[in-house]
Design a protein around this motif. Structure first.
Motif, mmCIF file in Angstrom:
data_model
loop_
_atom_site.group_PDB
_atom_site.id
_atom_site.type_symbol
_atom_site.label_atom_id
_atom_site.label_comp_id
_atom_site.label_asym_id
_atom_site.label_seq_id
_atom_site.Cartn_x
_atom_site.Cartn_y
_atom_site.Cartn_z
ATOM 1 N N PRO A 237 -13.361 2.141 -21.097
ATOM 2 C CA PRO A 237 -13.173 3.047 -19.904
ATOM 3 C C PRO A 237 -13.490 2.850 -18.154
ATOM 4 N N ASN A 238 -13.567 3.833 -17.226
ATOM 5 C CA ASN A 238 -13.873 3.194 -16.510
ATOM 6 C C ASN A 238 -12.800 3.096 -15.255
ATOM 7 N N ALA A 239 -12.110 2.085 -15.701
ATOM 8 C CA ALA A 239 -11.374 0.709 -15.219
ATOM 9 C C ALA A 239 -10.225 1.328 -13.720
ATOM 10 N N GLY A 240 -9.852 2.436 -14.229
ATOM 11 C CA GLY A 240 -9.100 3.604 -13.467
ATOM 12 C C GLY A 240 -7.474 3.235 -13.945
ATOM 13 N N LYS A 345 -9.497 -1.875 -8.413
ATOM 14 C CA LYS A 345 -11.438 -1.627 -7.651
ATOM 15 C C LYS A 345 -10.608 -2.815 -6.407
ATOM 16 N N MET A 346 -10.159 -3.520 -6.016
ATOM 17 C CA MET A 346 -10.355 -4.406 -4.826
ATOM 18 C C MET A 346 -10.808 -3.935 -3.605
ATOM 19 N N ILE A 376 -5.269 -4.959 -8.003
ATOM 20 C CA ILE A 376 -5.029 -4.211 -6.765
ATOM 21 C C ILE A 376 -5.597 -2.658 -6.592
ATOM 22 N N SER A 377 -5.906 -1.915 -5.967
ATOM 23 C CA SER A 377 -6.445 -0.571 -5.913
ATOM 24 C C SER A 377 -5.846 0.034 -6.026
ATOM 25 N N ALA A 378 -5.596 1.462 -6.979
ATOM 26 C CA ALA A 378 -5.206 2.182 -7.566
ATOM 27 C C ALA A 378 -5.590 3.489 -7.125
ATOM 28 N N LYS A 379 -6.698 3.401 -6.504
ATOM 29 C CA LYS A 379 -7.099 4.246 -6.213
ATOM 30 C C LYS A 379 -6.347 4.687 -4.130
ATOM 31 N N HIS A 383 -1.309 -2.529 -3.556
ATOM 32 C CA HIS A 383 -0.111 -3.790 -4.459
ATOM 33 C C HIS A 383 0.538 -2.979 -5.451
ATOM 34 N N ILE A 384 0.344 -1.716 -4.994
ATOM 35 C CA ILE A 384 0.899 -1.270 -6.658
ATOM 36 C C ILE A 384 3.097 -1.694 -6.606
#
Ligand SMILES: Nc1nc2c(ncn2[C@@H]2O[C@H](COP(=O)(O)OP(=O)(O)OP(=O)(O)O)[C@@H](O)[C@H]2O)c(=O)[nH]1
Ligand SMILES: [Mg+2]
Length: 474
Positions: A237-240, A345-346, A376-379, A383-384
């Protein structure tokens, strides 16, 4: 099945069939198609304009469809004289104005004049029965109509052009040769002769087995291309995970919040990467559930993983511990499901070189094959694109060369598998020096199953089953 009503046993060629070939509904034009011996005569009987029965094939004519004195529409009629048509029968295609009323009136008029409504796929069935297409090509027509990505369209087109059929046909012919030599041996059973050289036969069987095996293997990719690749996004949970789904789709599809356990049910969306459809499935975070609903969600996540081709395992690079990583890997790895590691969340790790290095070291020493981690940073959408490339590569590997024949049809797969089994028996038979009559039986079986694919061998049930899935008018 009621064979009496089946298009197959009812001498379909003798009747003229009619159907709307374009989608139902209002539009600029609609095409009504007639096929059969009397197609041109039937059209001509309600036609005001040039005598259609006297026109050359592949010509288009302007005229009116009339019901007695009543003019129904101003139309164009395209003529295809047998055998130069899709069905190899006389075909007339009427392009009329696409009003539901006009379409219905014209079709009714044709039926009054002796045509009957076509069954689903009946035009293509006739094309098959008249030798215009083999069975796998006819099936490719349905695939082409259903194709929804560049890759699925290309694979269907390749099959329609006969790539698949030619390959199988050549193999079959060689095997037929041997089968007849062995039959000959049966006639001379007393004299103990061998017309069919066993070494050559073995060589041929090996060759065929190799190609059949390759075709069987191609199904995994062929199926992925045709139906899309099931790709699960899972993790704690909350991993993104939901943020990643949104970033991949470039759309705020799933709800994102800082509260762990936000996603409870699975969310599915299609993402096209380089012509391949990936069915992305965002799931409920995996943990000891705090309530019954969440528990169902977690259960569903585990089910979805087992049913998928690819698992994107997302973890919070800042918060995760190496012990947690280890236990996640152990519980999530499933045979046959490819796995991509995504450290999310890099952006929060910018300064934390130590953490980065320890995660990387963990994966290099984990002993797991190909466990490359993508940071990556999804937010922040970092790197998507790199991740998209990795998703594509993980599913397609280097298998998509362009002109390779791919099996996409489960019916073909089953026939190939049965062919393979029969071939194994043939080989065993040659080695075990079994008698010619048993050898001949196994070869015949292999021939039978190979023939089922292209339709050299068919049954009414098989045809009914295939063509009933087509749309009417095709
Ligand atoms: N800083 C930072 N925060 C992120 C990133 N990705 C997600 N978050 C935040 O992490 C929180 C959880 O994000 P979600 O996408 O809802 O996480 P989830 O894995 O779907 O969570 P569940 O549905 O509860 O299992 C939200 O507050 C997000 O804004 C990232 O790359 N960087
Ligand atoms: Mg979520």
């Amino acid at each position: 099945m009621d064979n009496q009503n089946s298009a197959v046993t009812h001498h379909p060629q003798q009747e003229t069939i009619v159907a709307l070939a374009t989608p139902n509904g209002i539009g600029a034009i609609a095409v009504i198609r007639l096929s059969g011996l009397d197609a041109i005569a039937i059209a001509n009987s309600v036609w005001k304009g040039k005598d259609l029965t006297k026109q050359a094939s592949h010509t288009i004519h302007f005229g009116h469809i009339v019901d007695g004195d009543l003019v129904l529409d101003e139309v164009l009629a395209s003529l295809f004289v047998a055998p130069r048509s899709y069905t190899r029968e006389n075909v007339v295609e009427i392009s009329c104005h696409a009003s539901g009323y006009i379409i219905e009136s014209i079709i009714k008029l044709f039926i009054k004049k002796g045509a009957r409504s076509a069954k689903p796929g009946e035009f293509t069935l006739r094309a098959f029965l008249n030798g215009q297409l083999d069975l796998s090509q006819a099936e490719a027509v349905a695939d082409l109509i259903a194709s929804n990505s560049k890759a699925s369209q290309q694979v269907a087109l390749q099959q329609l052009r006969g790539g698949f059929s030619t390959q199988l046909q050549t193999l079959r012919e060689q095997l037929v040769n041997f089968a007849s030599l062995i039959e000959l041996e049966l006639d001379f059973a007393e004299e103990d002769v061998e017309f069919a050289n066993r070494d050559q036969l073995k060589h041929l069987i090996h060759e065929i087995t190799k190609i059949v095996g390759r075709l069987i293997q191609s199904f995994e990719l062929g199926n992925a291309i045709k139906n899309g690749v099931n790709t699960v996004i899972a993790g704690r949970p909350n991993a993104g995970k939901s943020t990643l789904l949104n970033a991949l789709l470039n759309e705020e599809r799933a709800i994102v919040s800082h509260i762990p356990g936000t996603t409870r049910d699975t969310i599915e969306e299609v993402l096209n990467i380089q012509g391949i459809n990936f069915r992305l499935i965002d799931t409920a975070g995996i943990r000891e559930a705090t309530d019954a609903i969440e528990q169902i969600g977690v259960q569903r996540t585990m089910e979805k993983i087992s049913q998928s081709a690819l698992l994107i395992y997302v973890f919070d690079a800042e918060l995760i511990t190496l012990d947690e990583l280890k236990s996640d890997l152990e519980s999530l790895q499933k045979p046959g499901v490819g796995m991509l590691m995504v450290a999310n969340k890099m952006d929060l790790l910018d300064e934390d070189i130590l953490k980065l290095e320890s995660i990387q070291a963990f994966f290099t020493t984990s002993g797991l094959p190909d466990m490359q981690t993508t940071f990556i940073s999804a937010k922040e959408k970092l790197h998507i694109d790199d991740l998209k490339n990795k998703i594509y590569t993980a599913a397609i590997k280097d298998q998509l060369s362009g002109d390779e024949t791919l099996v996409t049809n489960i019916r073909h797969l089953e026939a190939l598998q049965k062919t393979e089994e029969a071939l194994v028996r043939v080989l065993g038979g040659i080695d075990g020096s079994i008698t010619s009559d048993f050898l001949s039986m196994d070869i015949k079986q292999a021939l039978h199953y190979l023939g089922e694919i292209t339709g050299v061998v068919t049954t009414d049930d098989l045809l009914e089953n295939i063509f009933s899935k087509f749309c009417i008018g095709k």
